[in-house]
Enzyme design. Structure first.
Site, mmCIF file in Angstrom:
data_model
loop_
_atom_site.group_PDB
_atom_site.id
_atom_site.type_symbol
_atom_site.label_atom_id
_atom_site.label_comp_id
_atom_site.label_asym_id
_atom_site.label_seq_id
_atom_site.Cartn_x
_atom_site.Cartn_y
_atom_site.Cartn_z
ATOM 1 C CD GLU A 49 -2.513 -1.320 2.704
ATOM 2 O OE1 GLU A 49 -2.111 -0.609 3.659
ATOM 3 O OE2 GLU A 49 -3.450 -2.108 2.814
ATOM 4 N N PRO A 50 1.691 1.449 -1.003
ATOM 5 C CG PRO A 50 2.826 1.428 -3.055
ATOM 6 C CD PRO A 50 1.848 0.644 -2.223
ATOM 7 N NE ARG A 66 5.917 9.299 3.897
ATOM 8 C CZ ARG A 66 5.394 10.141 4.792
ATOM 9 N NH1 ARG A 66 5.646 11.420 4.698
ATOM 10 N NH2 ARG A 66 4.656 9.689 5.780
ATOM 11 N NE ARG A 94 4.351 15.070 5.567
ATOM 12 C CZ ARG A 94 5.631 14.903 5.764
ATOM 13 N NH1 ARG A 94 6.493 15.766 5.274
ATOM 14 N NH2 ARG A 94 6.072 13.874 6.449
ATOM 15 C CE1 TYR A 120 1.899 13.840 11.471
ATOM 16 C CE2 TYR A 120 2.262 14.859 9.331
ATOM 17 C CZ TYR A 120 1.478 14.105 10.180
ATOM 18 O OH TYR A 120 0.286 13.604 9.731
ATOM 19 C CB CYS A 179 -3.603 34.056 13.319
ATOM 20 S SG CYS A 179 -3.882 35.445 12.232
ATOM 21 C CE1 TYR A 215 -0.640 10.259 3.947
ATOM 22 C CE2 TYR A 215 1.675 10.084 3.371
ATOM 23 C CZ TYR A 215 0.466 9.490 3.627
ATOM 24 O OH TYR A 215 0.345 8.124 3.563
HETATM 25 N N1 LLP Z 1 -1.518 1.692 4.600
HETATM 26 C C1 LLP Z 1 -1.994 2.079 5.792
HETATM 27 C C2 LLP Z 1 -2.834 1.170 6.546
HETATM 28 C C3 LLP Z 1 -1.676 3.357 6.293
HETATM 29 O O1 LLP Z 1 -2.139 3.728 7.489
HETATM 30 C C4 LLP Z 1 -0.855 4.224 5.532
HETATM 31 C C5 LLP Z 1 -0.526 5.565 6.013
HETATM 32 C C6 LLP Z 1 -0.403 3.776 4.275
HETATM 33 C C7 LLP Z 1 -0.745 2.498 3.843
HETATM 34 C C8 LLP Z 1 0.436 4.632 3.367
HETATM 35 O O2 LLP Z 1 1.648 4.946 3.942
HETATM 36 P P1 LLP Z 1 2.799 5.610 3.030
HETATM 37 O O3 LLP Z 1 3.224 4.587 1.997
HETATM 38 O O4 LLP Z 1 2.229 6.800 2.394
HETATM 39 O O5 LLP Z 1 3.894 5.946 3.959
HETATM 40 N N2 LLP Z 1 0.291 12.386 7.324
HETATM 41 C C9 LLP Z 1 1.535 11.724 7.631
HETATM 42 C C10 LLP Z 1 1.545 10.285 7.197
HETATM 43 C C11 LLP Z 1 0.417 9.469 7.774
HETATM 44 C C12 LLP Z 1 0.388 8.070 7.221
HETATM 45 C C13 LLP Z 1 -0.872 7.384 7.587
HETATM 46 N N3 LLP Z 1 -0.981 6.056 7.090
HETATM 47 C C14 LLP Z 1 2.679 12.512 7.002
HETATM 48 O O6 LLP Z 1 2.438 13.552 6.415
HETATM 49 O O7 LLP Z 1 3.822 12.121 7.125
#
Ligand code: LLP
Length: 423
Positions: free
Chosen positions: A273-274, A276, A312, A316, A352, A381
């Site tokens: 599930e990529p 990012r 972000r 974070y 603000c 994101y």
């Molecule tokens: N699968 C599941 C179950 C997830 O919870 C997530 C991300 C992904 C796949 C995708 O993850 P990725 O491949 O994109 O790393 N808003 C945060 C990141 C939150 C991720 C939430 N879940 C940020 O801006 O870093």
């Protein structure tokens, strides 16, 4: 090479000068590269090809309809976490029989919607959710395919707000309960145990957590098979890291090298599930300097992009490279630390809140009112997490394809800000 590159002292996205887009469509402005999106997806498809995985692009990273359609046309499937995301992928023309659905709080309505769409599987996060899927599948006289989302208790060393696979996180169920939960599924005629799911956190820059997770997953699958379950899928979630600073993001092949051998050994299907990895470096946020000021011994660049666009850094403390679109000093490979011809400054937004900033004490070339600025690695994101706080309309999104560009989301208007309200 990234589609975002400097040529003749100005930033391009593919063959299009970014300043030209900013002038035509205004700022703040999201700019995406179609070839980067497709290139990153292909990198994963190629790296894992040996085991014929189902790549479920994670819609939450960037769910713009046009992006989803681009992914769909290139053979990607989707990971959704809400009825809204499922609706989006349906609107993009996706084959829902390859869609997976995670999330700790699926409502009855969302479960019904997903069962009717006949999705590949639910990533089930609690025993109560298993009961809910069985009940609703019974009402609809169908069978819900489920993968148990297991918490493998692996520390993926991410930001504490984005770690998910450690004991005590709200996600999934304890891995020790796998067989007990699987037996429950077996007893229910409206449930079918398709596999197991794990998502360790995001972003993960090392392959170690995946090496551990795939081993743990394989052990569970073997145990379940011994007990007579036809468990055929291992979904390892998302989380693959990217380069925000220099070149710290591993290649897809590096991740594949630790995952593929175990998948082949146990002979199961692999889902990933990529989000990012595909979207992150395929998009940027462009803003314009509104004012500069020196106060309290500091130089501030105040620009029109804010935390309502890219949250972000505020949320974070995330690092994004920031550099002018037409810089007076070429952008170095590493933007951290002292840079010749540059001066430390804070890049802040108009909202603000003190946390409304993109960069603090960052060495930047001289800039003035009207200059365009680029926040790199903002494709994931970014726009999806934007808000209307301070009554700021959401920004437009542009997809560049070679020398062409297309508005894939127009800028919101003031009228739209109040369209749903009544007095
Ligand atoms: N699968 C599941 C179950 C997830 O919870 C997530 C991300 C992904 C796949 C995708 O993850 P990725 O491949 O994109 O790393 N808003 C945060 C990141 C939150 C991720 C939430 N879940 C940020 O801006 O870093």
């Amino acid at each position: 090479m990234s589609a975002f590159h400097y040529q003749n002292d100005e930033l391009f996205c593919e063959n299009v000068p970014v300043a030209q887009l900013a002038e035509e469509f205004g700022t703040p402005l999201w700019v995406y590269s179609k070839s980067d999106f497709l290139g990153r997806l292909k990198e994963i498809q190629d790296a894992f090809a040996e085991v014929d995985p189902v790549i479920c692009y994670s819609v939450k990273a960037n769910g713009n309809l046009s992006i989803l359609k681009t992914m769909n046309d290139a053979g990607s499937s989707f990971d959704v976490v809400s009825g809204g995301e499922l609706f989006r992928v349906q609107q993009a023309g996706a084959d829902t029989s390859r869609v997976v659905f995670a999330g700790v709080g699926k409502t009855d309505e969302e479960i019904r919607q997903a069962l009717k769409a006949d999705i590949l599987m639910f990533d089930v996060e609690s025993e109560a959710e298993l009961d809910a899927i069985a009940r609703i599948a019974g009402e609809l006289n169908c069978v819900g395919r489920v993968a148990l989302r297991l918490n493998p208790d692996i520390d993926a060393k991410t930001h504490h707000k984005t770690t998910t696979g450690k004991k005590g996180n709200k996600f999934g169920m304890d891995i020790e309960r796998a067989t007990e939960l699987a037996d429950k599924v077996l007893k229910d005629e409206h449930l079918e145990l398709t596999g197991i799911h794990m998502h360790l956190g995001s972003p993960i820059l090392s392959t170690d957590p995946y090496a551990k997770a795939v081993k743990k997953g394989a052990e569970v699958i073997s145990q379940l098979r011994e007990k007579g379950h036809n468990t055929n899928w291992l979904n390892l979630g998302g989380g693959f890291g990217i380069s925000y600073k220099t070149d710290e993001g591993p290649s897809a092949q590096t991740y594949a090298d630790v995952i593929v051998p175990t998948i082949k050994e146990i002979g199961c299907r692999l889902a990933l599930e990529p989000g990012r990895f595909i979207a992150g470096n395929s998009g940027v946020l462009i803003s314009q300097i509104v004012f500069t000021k020196r106060e309290g011994g500091k130089l501030f660049y105040i620009q029109d992009g804010g935390m309502t666009d890219l949250v972000r850094p505020a949320m974070y403390d995330s690092y994004h490279r920031v550099w002018p679109v037409k810089p007076k000093v070429p952008m170095p490979f590493d933007c951290e630390g002292e840079i010749e011809g540059c001066e430390p400054a804070d890049v802040v937004g108009p909202v603000c809140e003190s946390c409304d900033y993109f960069a603090k004490d960052r060495y930047l070339p001289p800039m003035q009112r009207g200059d365009y600025l680029c926040m790199f690695s903002a494709g994931a994101y970014g726009s999806v997490m934007s808000s209307n706080y301070n009554a700021r309309p959401r920004s437009a999104e542009i997809l560049v394809d070679g020398s062409e560009n297309q508005v894939i989301r127009r800028r919101e208007t003031y009228e739209e800000l109040i369209a749903l309200e009544q007095t």
